[in-house]
Write a protein that holds these residues in place. Structure first.
Motif, PDB file in Angstrom:
ATOM      1  N   GLN A  16       0.818  -1.209   0.000  1.00 57.49           N
ATOM      2  CA  GLN A  16       0.000   0.000   0.000  1.00 57.49           C
ATOM      3  C   GLN A  16       0.857   1.268   0.000  1.00 57.49           C
ATOM      4  OE1 GLN A  16      -3.814   0.133   0.064  1.00 57.49           O
ATOM      5  NE2 GLN A  16      -2.926  -1.534  -1.125  1.00 57.49           N
ATOM      6  N   MET A  17       1.725   1.352  -0.986  1.00 56.03           N
ATOM      7  CA  MET A  17       2.581   2.533  -1.110  1.00 56.03           C
ATOM      8  C   MET A  17       1.843   3.638  -1.856  1.00 56.03           C
ATOM      9  SD  MET A  17       6.214   0.583  -1.770  1.00 56.03           S
ATOM     10  CE  MET A  17       7.067   2.032  -2.280  1.00 56.03           C
ATOM     11  N   GLY A  18       1.981   4.865  -1.379  1.00 53.76           N
ATOM     12  CA  GLY A  18       1.326   6.016  -1.990  1.00 53.76           C
ATOM     13  C   GLY A  18       1.998   6.424  -3.292  1.00 53.76           C
ATOM     14  N   SER A  19       1.367   7.348  -4.002  1.00 55.78           N
ATOM     15  CA  SER A  19       1.879   7.752  -5.315  1.00 55.78           C
ATOM     16  C   SER A  19       3.272   8.374  -5.209  1.00 55.78           C
ATOM     17  CB  SER A  19       0.903   8.712  -5.995  1.00 55.78           C
ATOM     18  OG  SER A  19       0.689   9.845  -5.176  1.00 55.78           O
ATOM     19  N   TYR A  20       3.523   9.177  -4.169  1.00 56.26           N
ATOM     20  CA  TYR A  20       4.845   9.792  -4.013  1.00 56.26           C
ATOM     21  C   TYR A  20       5.908   8.718  -3.766  1.00 56.26           C
ATOM     22  CZ  TYR A  20       8.663  12.628  -2.254  1.00 56.26           C
ATOM     23  OH  TYR A  20       9.901  13.198  -2.062  1.00 56.26           O
ATOM     24  N   GLU A  21       5.605   7.765  -2.882  1.00 61.12           N
ATOM     25  CA  GLU A  21       6.561   6.683  -2.590  1.00 61.12           C
ATOM     26  C   GLU A  21       6.814   5.828  -3.824  1.00 61.12           C
ATOM     27  OE1 GLU A  21       3.969   7.505  -0.645  1.00 61.12           O
ATOM     28  OE2 GLU A  21       5.073   8.311   1.063  1.00 61.12           O
ATOM     29  N   ARG A  22       5.758   5.572  -4.592  1.00 62.25           N
ATOM     30  CA  ARG A  22       5.931   4.783  -5.821  1.00 62.25           C
ATOM     31  C   ARG A  22       6.814   5.524  -6.815  1.00 62.25           C
ATOM     32  NH1 ARG A  22       0.419   4.293  -5.232  1.00 62.25           N
ATOM     33  NH2 ARG A  22       0.041   5.382  -7.201  1.00 62.25           N
ATOM     34  N   SER A  23       6.690   6.851  -6.862  1.00 61.57           N
ATOM     35  CA  SER A  23       7.536   7.615  -7.792  1.00 61.57           C
ATOM     36  C   SER A  23       8.996   7.586  -7.356  1.00 61.57           C
ATOM     37  CB  SER A  23       7.044   9.050  -7.919  1.00 61.57           C
ATOM     38  OG  SER A  23       7.312   9.788  -6.749  1.00 61.57           O
ATOM     39  N   LEU A  24       9.240   7.495  -6.052  1.00 59.61           N
ATOM     40  CA  LEU A  24      10.614   7.444  -5.537  1.00 59.61           C
ATOM     41  C   LEU A  24      11.224   6.050  -5.610  1.00 59.61           C
ATOM     42  CD1 LEU A  24      10.416   9.598  -2.280  1.00 59.61           C
ATOM     43  CD2 LEU A  24      11.518  10.204  -4.433  1.00 59.61           C
ATOM     44  N   PHE A  25      10.446   5.049  -5.206  1.00 57.36           N
ATOM     45  CA  PHE A  25      10.994   3.703  -5.012  1.00 57.36           C
ATOM     46  C   PHE A  25      10.547   2.690  -6.050  1.00 57.36           C
ATOM     47  CE2 PHE A  25      10.640   5.771  -0.828  1.00 57.36           C
ATOM     48  CZ  PHE A  25      11.993   5.893  -0.563  1.00 57.36           C
ATOM     49  N   GLY A  26       9.653   3.090  -6.951  1.00 57.19           N
ATOM     50  CA  GLY A  26       9.190   2.184  -7.991  1.00 57.19           C
ATOM     51  C   GLY A  26       7.952   1.419  -7.581  1.00 57.19           C
ATOM     52  N   HIS A  27       7.459   0.643  -8.518  1.00 55.35           N
ATOM     53  CA  HIS A  27       6.262  -0.163  -8.317  1.00 55.35           C
ATOM     54  C   HIS A  27       6.161  -1.082  -9.520  1.00 55.35           C
ATOM     55  CE1 HIS A  27       2.464  -1.089  -6.410  1.00 55.35           C
ATOM     56  NE2 HIS A  27       1.834  -0.959  -7.562  1.00 55.35           N
ATOM     57  N   GLY A  28       5.287  -2.007  -9.490  1.00 59.64           N
ATOM     58  CA  GLY A  28       5.080  -2.887 -10.635  1.00 59.64           C
ATOM     59  C   GLY A  28       3.859  -3.737 -10.411  1.00 59.64           C
ATOM     60  N   THR A  29       3.598  -4.602 -11.360  1.00 58.33           N
ATOM     61  CA  THR A  29       2.412  -5.442 -11.255  1.00 58.33           C
ATOM     62  C   THR A  29       2.702  -6.767 -10.549  1.00 58.33           C
ATOM     63  OG1 THR A  29       2.864  -6.353 -13.442  1.00 58.33           O
ATOM     64  CG2 THR A  29       1.364  -4.478 -13.321  1.00 58.33           C
ATOM     65  N   THR A  30       3.963  -7.184 -10.509  1.00 59.45           N
ATOM     66  CA  THR A  30       4.282  -8.471  -9.888  1.00 59.45           C
ATOM     67  C   THR A  30       4.609  -8.288  -8.407  1.00 59.45           C
ATOM     68  OG1 THR A  30       6.666  -8.371 -10.294  1.00 59.45           O
ATOM     69  CG2 THR A  30       5.285  -9.283 -12.066  1.00 59.45           C
ATOM     70  N   ALA A  31       4.445  -9.374  -7.670  1.00 60.59           N
ATOM     71  CA  ALA A  31       4.767  -9.351  -6.240  1.00 60.59           C
ATOM     72  C   ALA A  31       6.242  -9.009  -6.031  1.00 60.59           C
ATOM     73  CB  ALA A  31       4.440 -10.703  -5.613  1.00 60.59           C
ATOM     74  N   ARG A  32       7.102  -9.506  -6.897  1.00 56.81           N
ATOM     75  CA  ARG A  32       8.535  -9.232  -6.767  1.00 56.81           C
ATOM     76  C   ARG A  32       8.828  -7.751  -6.950  1.00 56.81           C
ATOM     77  NH1 ARG A  32      12.965  -8.696 -10.141  1.00 56.81           N
ATOM     78  NH2 ARG A  32      14.925  -9.339  -9.213  1.00 56.81           N
ATOM     79  N   ASP A  33       8.256  -7.134  -7.975  1.00 58.37           N
ATOM     80  CA  ASP A  33       8.489  -5.712  -8.219  1.00 58.37           C
ATOM     81  C   ASP A  33       8.000  -4.869  -7.044  1.00 58.37           C
ATOM     82  OD1 ASP A  33       9.588  -6.263 -10.686  1.00 58.37           O
ATOM     83  OD2 ASP A  33       7.757  -5.808 -11.805  1.00 58.37           O
ATOM     84  N   GLN A  34       6.828  -5.210  -6.514  1.00 61.57           N
ATOM     85  CA  GLN A  34       6.279  -4.460  -5.389  1.00 61.57           C
ATOM     86  C   GLN A  34       7.117  -4.676  -4.125  1.00 61.57           C
ATOM     87  OE1 GLN A  34       2.032  -5.103  -5.009  1.00 61.57           O
ATOM     88  NE2 GLN A  34       1.736  -4.781  -7.210  1.00 61.57           N
ATOM     89  N   ALA A  35       7.606  -5.896  -3.923  1.00 57.89           N
ATOM     90  CA  ALA A  35       8.461  -6.172  -2.768  1.00 57.89           C
ATOM     91  C   ALA A  35       9.794  -5.430  -2.898  1.00 57.89           C
ATOM     92  CB  ALA A  35       8.685  -7.678  -2.622  1.00 57.89           C
ATOM     93  N   LEU A  36      10.355  -5.371  -4.099  1.00 58.49           N
ATOM     94  CA  LEU A  36      11.607  -4.628  -4.304  1.00 58.49           C
ATOM     95  C   LEU A  36      11.426  -3.145  -3.985  1.00 58.49           C
ATOM     96  CD1 LEU A  36      12.935  -6.257  -7.590  1.00 58.49           C
ATOM     97  CD2 LEU A  36      14.091  -6.256  -5.374  1.00 58.49           C
ATOM     98  N   ALA A  37      10.315  -2.571  -4.435  1.00 54.97           N
ATOM     99  CA  ALA A  37      10.047  -1.155  -4.156  1.00 54.97           C
ATOM    100  C   ALA A  37       9.888  -0.935  -2.652  1.00 54.97           C
ATOM    101  CB  ALA A  37       8.788  -0.707  -4.903  1.00 54.97           C
ATOM    102  N   ALA A  38       9.134  -1.807  -2.006  1.00 57.16           N
ATOM    103  CA  ALA A  38       8.930  -1.675  -0.562  1.00 57.16           C
ATOM    104  C   ALA A  38      10.251  -1.858   0.186  1.00 57.16           C
ATOM    105  CB  ALA A  38       7.897  -2.694  -0.076  1.00 57.16           C
ATOM    106  N   HIS A  39      11.099  -2.759  -0.297  1.00 59.75           N
ATOM    107  CA  HIS A  39      12.390  -2.976   0.351  1.00 59.75           C
ATOM    108  C   HIS A  39      13.272  -1.727   0.230  1.00 59.75           C
ATOM    109  CE1 HIS A  39      16.504  -4.598   0.862  1.00 59.75           C
ATOM    110  NE2 HIS A  39      15.908  -5.260   1.830  1.00 59.75           N
ATOM    111  N   ARG A  40      13.258  -1.083  -0.931  1.00 63.35           N
ATOM    112  CA  ARG A  40      14.024   0.158  -1.090  1.00 63.35           C
ATOM    113  C   ARG A  40      13.536   1.215  -0.093  1.00 63.35           C
ATOM    114  NH1 ARG A  40      14.139  -1.574  -6.652  1.00 63.35           N
ATOM    115  NH2 ARG A  40      12.121  -0.645  -7.106  1.00 63.35           N
ATOM    116  N   TYR A  41      12.224   1.315   0.068  1.00 63.18           N
ATOM    117  CA  TYR A  41      11.624   2.253   1.015  1.00 63.18           C
ATOM    118  C   TYR A  41      12.011   1.872   2.445  1.00 63.18           C
ATOM    119  CZ  TYR A  41       7.787   5.272   2.756  1.00 63.18           C
ATOM    120  OH  TYR A  41       7.041   6.238   3.365  1.00 63.18           O
TER     121      TYR A  41
END
Length: 165
Positions: A122-147
């Motif tokens: 549940q990352m917000g639009s600002y966090e997604r712009s900073l740390f990335g996002h994607g459609t797969t669980a791996r992409d979302q986990a990578l973005a959350a890990h960077r955060y």
């Protein structure tokens, strides 16, 4: 009898073993330079060293290609991981904490939405712009890990925080 084709991993192991052998030859002659200077030994030593250097260069290139192919194969496999496995692959020793946060935030659904907040974590639009996002669980986990790492390996950015027992 038909010869079985080697897998990428087996081919890489064979090439690495050959590279170690040729590098050993190069090291031997570099440590025993006198063998290259004397008359009779020079006739066999110099061609052996030249061959080892040529093969080492060729093998280094081949190994780089094989590693790239293996990375591509593995990343394709990892991209398809279910949420729990993707989270654990990315978060390592923080796996259980990350799963607890993702479960609380999204019930481990990559398509979860709550206004501007999206995905497993549940990352917000600002966090997604900073740390990335994607459609797969791996992409979302990578973005959350960077955060998570940027926040000092702390769960405070999430409303569902990990509370150690």
């Amino acid at each position: 009898m038909a010869k079985r084709a080697l897998t990428l991993d087996q081919r890489l192991e064979h090439k690495l073993a050959a590279l170690r052998k040729h590098r050993g030859t190069i090291r031997f002659f570099e440590n025993h330079r006198s063998l290259l200077a004397s008359g009779q030994r020079q006739a066999t030593g110099k061609p052996s060293l030249a061959h080892a250097r040529t093969r080492a260069r060729q093998l280094t290139k081949t190994i780089a290609v094989l590693r790239a192919k293996i990375r591509a194969r593995d990343s394709h496999t990892v991209a398809k991981l279910p949420p729990r496995r993707a989270i654990c692959t990315v978060f390592g020793s923080y796996c259980q904490e990350a799963i607890a946060v993702a479960w609380c935030e999204s019930r481990l659904r990559t398509t979860a939405e709550n206004g501007q907040y999206l995905g497993l974590f549940q990352m917000g639009s600002y966090e997604r712009s900073l740390f990335g996002h994607g459609t797969t669980a791996r992409d979302q986990a990578l973005a959350a890990h960077r955060y998570f790492v940027r926040s000092g390996r702390d769960w405070s950015p999430w409303s569902c925080r990990w509370a150690a027992a």
